[in-house]
Design a protein around this motif. Structure first.
Motif, PDB file in Angstrom:
ATOM      1  N   THR A 406       0.855  -1.183   0.000  1.00 31.16           N
ATOM      2  CA  THR A 406       0.000   0.000   0.000  1.00 31.16           C
ATOM      3  C   THR A 406       0.893   1.235   0.000  1.00 31.16           C
ATOM      4  O   THR A 406       1.740   1.409   0.879  1.00 31.16           O
ATOM      5  CB  THR A 406      -0.913   0.018   1.229  1.00 31.16           C
ATOM      6  OG1 THR A 406      -1.759  -1.147   1.203  1.00 31.16           O
ATOM      7  CG2 THR A 406      -1.793   1.264   1.230  1.00 31.16           C
ATOM      8  N   GLU A 408       1.248   5.574  -0.615  1.00 29.22           N
ATOM      9  CA  GLU A 408       0.571   6.869  -0.543  1.00 29.22           C
ATOM     10  C   GLU A 408       1.246   7.807  -1.535  1.00 29.22           C
ATOM     11  O   GLU A 408       2.462   8.012  -1.476  1.00 29.22           O
ATOM     12  CB  GLU A 408       0.639   7.435   0.868  1.00 29.22           C
ATOM     13  CG  GLU A 408      -0.213   8.683   1.052  1.00 29.22           C
ATOM     14  CD  GLU A 408      -0.283   9.126   2.505  1.00 29.22           C
ATOM     15  OE1 GLU A 408      -1.099  10.013   2.809  1.00 29.22           O
ATOM     16  OE2 GLU A 408       0.490   8.590   3.327  1.00 29.22           O
ATOM     17  N   THR A 417      -4.222   7.084  -1.349  1.00 26.40           N
ATOM     18  CA  THR A 417      -3.632   5.793  -1.021  1.00 26.40           C
ATOM     19  C   THR A 417      -4.044   4.775  -2.067  1.00 26.40           C
ATOM     20  O   THR A 417      -5.187   4.766  -2.539  1.00 26.40           O
ATOM     21  CB  THR A 417      -4.095   5.341   0.374  1.00 26.40           C
ATOM     22  OG1 THR A 417      -3.706   6.332   1.338  1.00 26.40           O
ATOM     23  CG2 THR A 417      -3.466   4.019   0.765  1.00 26.40           C
ATOM     24  N   ARG A 457       3.103   2.510   3.194  1.00 21.25           N
ATOM     25  CA  ARG A 457       2.413   2.502   4.470  1.00 21.25           C
ATOM     26  C   ARG A 457       2.847   1.289   5.286  1.00 21.25           C
ATOM     27  O   ARG A 457       2.686   0.142   4.861  1.00 21.25           O
ATOM     28  CB  ARG A 457       0.905   2.501   4.249  1.00 21.25           C
ATOM     29  CG  ARG A 457       0.343   3.801   3.675  1.00 21.25           C
ATOM     30  CD  ARG A 457       0.361   4.915   4.712  1.00 21.25           C
ATOM     31  NE  ARG A 457      -0.522   4.619   5.821  1.00 21.25           N
ATOM     32  CZ  ARG A 457      -1.814   4.940   5.842  1.00 21.25           C
ATOM     33  NH1 ARG A 457      -2.357   5.598   4.833  1.00 21.25           N
ATOM     34  NH2 ARG A 457      -2.567   4.629   6.872  1.00 21.25           N
TER      35      ARG A 457
END
Length: 468
Positions: A406, A408, A417, A457
């Motif tokens: 993940t 951003e 995101t 993340r």
């Protein structure tokens, strides 16, 4: 309510532009040879400073020059010669600390030989009270950067006592073990004087404790075996139960012994010291974070909120500018504080956070006993967008990331995101992992713009390899 200026550090032109892109009203850069961040200063030539001032003014923003060292005579002799061409560039302020240099510069300005440029008094001058503010106002200083050792209530009192003086307050960044930077530790260890701009952050180094010591007839401290019955954990529990603001717990006899300290890069060089039960990072302050106090500072009427970090990365500049911009805008609009701003600051590398002296808290709140290096619990900067073509972004990697992570996407128009679904090498081959810097890879990011940043993340687990 009036919005205070948001003032960001600019260690170089790119970081200056990033600060402005993400919401800063002004930046401060270092004067070559005369600021307290002589290292890693990309504004090292007059042409670069002139370009920075010109770019800032073209965008309707401000550019301050930090010239705040505490000079020995050899630098006093050259100071006027070196500052004169910068004064004629008309920066929006010169940040100074030394009374003699301030006197010399103001004499040239008042004599008509130099244009009038506002003088801002550096935090290095340790201004703690209203009387000192009034003194500097009479001298001709236009703004006071208040000492970090003040509480919110003390700042409010100074604002009330000195309504027509500009006041600036640090709200984020590194704290020092000394009084707002007046430290000799780095100079003692390796002759790099913090007050001359060459601090090595010796307070952040890792130190190991040696057995207790006793003094010989010559006064030398020599190792002494510790009492095996002594327990730091037990002593801490007893101290906690008997806690008093000024220390009300009974003192253990072992606390009066001399201990020996050994820095890991200097094995065998044992230094006598007194310490408590933690002992490893005994001089390592947590980092200042006052985003939750922005509304109070706005209400007080502080003119400028300042973020520390001229040696920090573009990512740090972008994140702090974006987050504190939102905090200021919310406070001025009367909106309640958004606690998610605290969570987002956890995405920056830091040594733990503290409100510093803005709140009066137990002393252990200021100290990080666990580590000297900066770490991030929420996210890690992993790449920077260089170009966008046919829906794919060319990314220069900074740290490892993989398909399924993940990410951003961080850019001035807003963040989003996403789960990384594909990645290609510079030659077009499919990749599962980008091993880290320095690589160029291509990611499917059609809405990215050059200069945008990517963070992985850490608080969201990647999908398993079976789903890739």
């Amino acid at each position: 309510m009036k919005a205070p200026e948001l003032l960001l550090p600019a260690g170089g032109p790119e970081r200056m532009r990033t600060a402005f892109d993400f919401g800063a009203d002004a930046v401060y850069a270092g004067h070559p040879r005369y600021s307290l961040r002589a290292r890693n200063n990309e504004f090292s030539k007059l042409e670069q400073i002139a370009q920075g001032i010109e770019e800032a003014h073209a965008r309707g923003r401000k550019f301050f020059l930090t010239s705040n060292l505490l000079p020995h005579n050899d630098k006093v002799r050259t100071y006027l010669r070196d500052i004169e061409p910068i004064i004629h560039m008309r920066p929006d302020g010169i940040i100074m600390a030394d009374p003699g240099l301030i006197m010399m510069v103001l004499e040239r300005m008042h004599g008509g030989g130099w244009p009038e440029v506002p003088i801002h008094l550096s935090v290095q001058a340790n201004t703690l009270n209203s009387a000192a503010v009034k003194f500097w106002q009479k001298v001709g200083v236009k703004r006071i950067i208040l000492s970090r050792e003040l509480s919110l209530d003390e700042i409010a009192q100074i604002r009330q006592d000195c309504p027509d003086m500009e006041l600036e307050v640090f709200v984020h960044g590194a704290l020092c073990i000394a009084y707002s930077g007046r430290c000799l530790l780095s100079g003692y260890f390796n002759r790099r004087d913090p007050n001359q701009g060459t601090c090595t952050n010796a307070c952040r180094w890792s130190y190991a404790t040696q057995p207790a010591a006793e003094s010989t007839d010559t006064g030398e401290a020599v190792p002494l075996a510790l009492d095996t019955a002594f327990s730091f954990a037990d002593e801490a529990a007893q101290a906690e139960q008997a806690f008093a603001a000024c220390g009300g717990a009974p003192r253990h006899p072992a606390a009066d012994r001399v201990y020996l300290l050994e820095e890991k890069e200097r094995p065998g060089q044992l230094m006598p010291i007194l310490e408590d039960e933690h002992g490893t990072y005994i001089m390592n302050s947590k980092d200042l974070r006052a985003v939750e106090h922005v509304a109070r500072l706005v209400q007080i009427g502080v003119d400028s909120l300042k973020i520390e970090g001229r040696t920090k990365s573009r990512y740090y500049v972008a994140r702090t500018a974006q987050i504190y911009r939102r905090a200021i805008d919310d406070a001025v609009a009367g909106r309640p504080f958004d606690p998610h701003l605290i969570t987002e600051l956890d995405g920056l590398a830091h040594r733990g956070y503290t409100p510093g002296f803005l709140e009066r808290r137990p002393s252990q709140d200021y100290q990080n006993y666990e580590r000297g290096s900066s770490e991030s619990q929420r996210s890690q900067f992993v790449g920077e967008v260089q170009a966008v073509r046919d829906g794919w972004a060319e990314v220069e990697t900074k740290n490892r990331f993989a398909v399924g992570d993940t990410l951003e996407l961080i850019q001035p128009r807003g963040n989003r995101t996403l789960v990384l679904e594909a990645m290609r090498s510079a030659e077009g081959a499919s990749l599962a992992i980008a091993q880290g810097s320095p690589l160029r890879v291509w990611l499917p990011l059609p809405d990215a713009t050059p200069g945008a940043m990517l963070a992985r993340r850490l608080d969201i687990h990647p999908v398993s390899e079976k789903t890739l």
